[in-house]
Every structure is written in C-alpha cells, then in structure tokens.
Scaffold this motif. Structure first.
Motif, PDB file in Angstrom:
ATOM      1  N   HIS A 140       0.834  -1.206   0.000  1.00 54.92           N
ATOM      2  CA  HIS A 140       0.000   0.000   0.000  1.00 54.92           C
ATOM      3  C   HIS A 140       0.869   1.256   0.000  1.00 54.92           C
ATOM      4  O   HIS A 140       0.583   2.212  -0.718  1.00 54.92           O
ATOM      5  N   VAL A 141       1.905   1.240   0.783  1.00 57.85           N
ATOM      6  CA  VAL A 141       2.794   2.399   0.878  1.00 57.85           C
ATOM      7  C   VAL A 141       3.534   2.603  -0.437  1.00 57.85           C
ATOM      8  O   VAL A 141       3.620   3.728  -0.947  1.00 57.85           O
ATOM      9  N   ARG A 142       4.064   1.514  -1.005  1.00 53.85           N
ATOM     10  CA  ARG A 142       4.802   1.622  -2.269  1.00 53.85           C
ATOM     11  C   ARG A 142       3.911   2.145  -3.383  1.00 53.85           C
ATOM     12  O   ARG A 142       4.290   3.076  -4.106  1.00 53.85           O
ATOM     13  N   ILE A 143       2.737   1.548  -3.536  1.00 47.28           N
ATOM     14  CA  ILE A 143       1.821   1.965  -4.613  1.00 47.28           C
ATOM     15  C   ILE A 143       1.286   3.366  -4.331  1.00 47.28           C
ATOM     16  O   ILE A 143       1.163   4.187  -5.251  1.00 47.28           O
ATOM     17  N   GLY A 144       0.959   3.654  -3.085  1.00 45.38           N
ATOM     18  CA  GLY A 144       0.439   4.980  -2.738  1.00 45.38           C
ATOM     19  C   GLY A 144       1.428   6.082  -3.036  1.00 45.38           C
ATOM     20  O   GLY A 144       1.093   7.108  -3.645  1.00 45.38           O
ATOM     21  N   ALA A 145       2.689   5.893  -2.645  1.00 47.25           N
ATOM     22  CA  ALA A 145       3.720   6.902  -2.922  1.00 47.25           C
ATOM     23  C   ALA A 145       3.938   7.055  -4.420  1.00 47.25           C
ATOM     24  O   ALA A 145       4.109   8.168  -4.932  1.00 47.25           O
ATOM     25  N   LEU A 146       3.896   5.948  -5.129  1.00 45.73           N
ATOM     26  CA  LEU A 146       4.067   5.988  -6.578  1.00 45.73           C
ATOM     27  C   LEU A 146       2.933   6.747  -7.256  1.00 45.73           C
ATOM     28  O   LEU A 146       3.156   7.556  -8.157  1.00 45.73           O
ATOM     29  N   LEU A 147       1.699   6.505  -6.806  1.00 49.93           N
ATOM     30  CA  LEU A 147       0.553   7.204  -7.396  1.00 49.93           C
ATOM     31  C   LEU A 147       0.548   8.691  -7.053  1.00 49.93           C
ATOM     32  O   LEU A 147       0.149   9.518  -7.878  1.00 49.93           O
ATOM     33  N   VAL A 148       1.006   9.040  -5.859  1.00 53.96           N
ATOM     34  CA  VAL A 148       1.133  10.462  -5.515  1.00 53.96           C
ATOM     35  C   VAL A 148       2.156  11.125  -6.439  1.00 53.96           C
ATOM     36  O   VAL A 148       1.921  12.216  -6.974  1.00 53.96           O
ATOM     37  N   ALA A 149       3.276  10.451  -6.663  1.00 61.12           N
ATOM     38  CA  ALA A 149       4.290  10.997  -7.565  1.00 61.12           C
ATOM     39  C   ALA A 149       3.743  11.130  -8.981  1.00 61.12           C
ATOM     40  O   ALA A 149       4.000  12.129  -9.663  1.00 61.12           O
ATOM     41  N   GLY A 150       2.966  10.141  -9.426  1.00 61.90           N
ATOM     42  CA  GLY A 150       2.358  10.227 -10.757  1.00 61.90           C
ATOM     43  C   GLY A 150       1.365  11.369 -10.855  1.00 61.90           C
ATOM     44  O   GLY A 150       1.290  12.056 -11.879  1.00 61.90           O
ATOM     45  N   ALA A 151       0.609  11.604  -9.783  1.00 63.64           N
ATOM     46  CA  ALA A 151      -0.350  12.717  -9.780  1.00 63.64           C
ATOM     47  C   ALA A 151       0.369  14.065  -9.760  1.00 63.64           C
ATOM     48  O   ALA A 151      -0.083  15.020 -10.395  1.00 63.64           O
ATOM     49  N   VAL A 152       1.481  14.158  -9.057  1.00 59.84           N
ATOM     50  CA  VAL A 152       2.263  15.402  -9.028  1.00 59.84           C
ATOM     51  C   VAL A 152       2.958  15.615 -10.378  1.00 59.84           C
ATOM     52  O   VAL A 152       3.149  16.747 -10.821  1.00 59.84           O
TER      53      VAL A 152
END
Length: 165
Positions: A140-152
C-alpha cells in the motif's frame, strides 16, 4: 567611423510609457514548490524501483498491476531526471542537440516518456483500485507513494511543457 555607438554615460532614451514592475511569481510556480515536486517525484519513482528487489528477496508477492507500476516508476524517473539533465545541458551549452523534424530529439524522447508516465499512472491507479483487497502487506505504501508521484507529475510536466505539443 570608430567610437560611434552607445556609451555608459549616454542619457537614457525617451520612454513614451512608464514601465511596470514584474508581478511576483505565484507560489506553485516558485522555485521552492518546483524543487519540492522534483524531489518528491524522484524519490518516489526511484524508491519504488529500488524497493522491488527487496520485496523479491523477502519472497513477498507482487501487488496487482505491478507491471504498470514498474512502467510508471521507470518512465517517470527517466522523464524527471532526463528533464533536469536536458535543462542543464541547454543552459550551459546553449545548444539543443540533434534535431528531428525541427524539434530537438532529446525533447521528443522526454515528451514520449511523459506521455508513458501519465498513461502508466492511470493504469496503475485503476489496477490498484480493482485489486485493493488483494494487495500484500507493505505494498500500500509503495503503490500509494508511486501514485502520488504520478499525480504530481502531471501538473509539473504541463508546467515544464513536457505534455504540450
């Protein structure tokens, strides 16, 4: 005739209109916000790629949509670091490099990477949403951080012109 031209002690030219001071740069376009976005993206994209081998060494299963997530991390990291490298090259060498169709070849590659990053962000988000019950512990942490980076990445790439024709 030698000696003609402007000298430092010449009077200022006449101006028909009064000059206006430049407006302050809005906060999202400021250097601190841009640096924060760059660091967040670089760390999240690189962190995902570097944490993959650790997950495999611990013999933990991959999260749903891991292939798209790897594409997101790889293309996002390449586009982000590639933009920085190209920007530094252009500003120091005062050249754009080889041209293809009237556009710098490196810039075209960076734009292609940016499009891949945006598409991979969408695919990763959809796959993470659909498989949210089957996500292994810690993913969850890995995917969540990745998706935040993709959104930014999306507004950052728009601001930098990577997603513009």
């Amino acid at each position: 005739m030698a000696g003609q031209g402007h000298r430092v002690d010449d009077p200022l030219p006449r101006q028909d209109r009064r000059s206006q001071a430049l407006a302050a740069v809005p906060a999202p376009e400021g250097s601190a916000a841009q640096a924060a976005a760059f660091l967040l993206m670089a760390l999240a994209f690189a962190g995902y790629l570097l944490s993959g081998p650790v997950r495999r060494l611990r013999r933990r299963p991959a999260a749903p949509g891991a292939g798209a997530a790897r594409w997101l991390a790889g293309s996002g990291l390449a586009a982000t670091l590639g933009f920085l490298g190209y920007f530094l090259f252009v500003t120091t060498a005062l050249a754009t490099g080889p041209q293809l169709g009237g556009r710098p070849l490196v810039w075209s590659v960076l734009q292609l990477l940016a499009v891949c990053t945006v598409v991979a962000t969408g695919v990763t988000a959809v796959r993470a949403w659909r498989g949210r019950g089957a996500v292994p512990a810690g993913a969850h942490v890995r995917i969540g951080a990745l998706l935040v980076a993709g959104a930014v990445f999306v507004p950052w790439a728009l601001f930098r012109g990577l997603l513009l024709p």
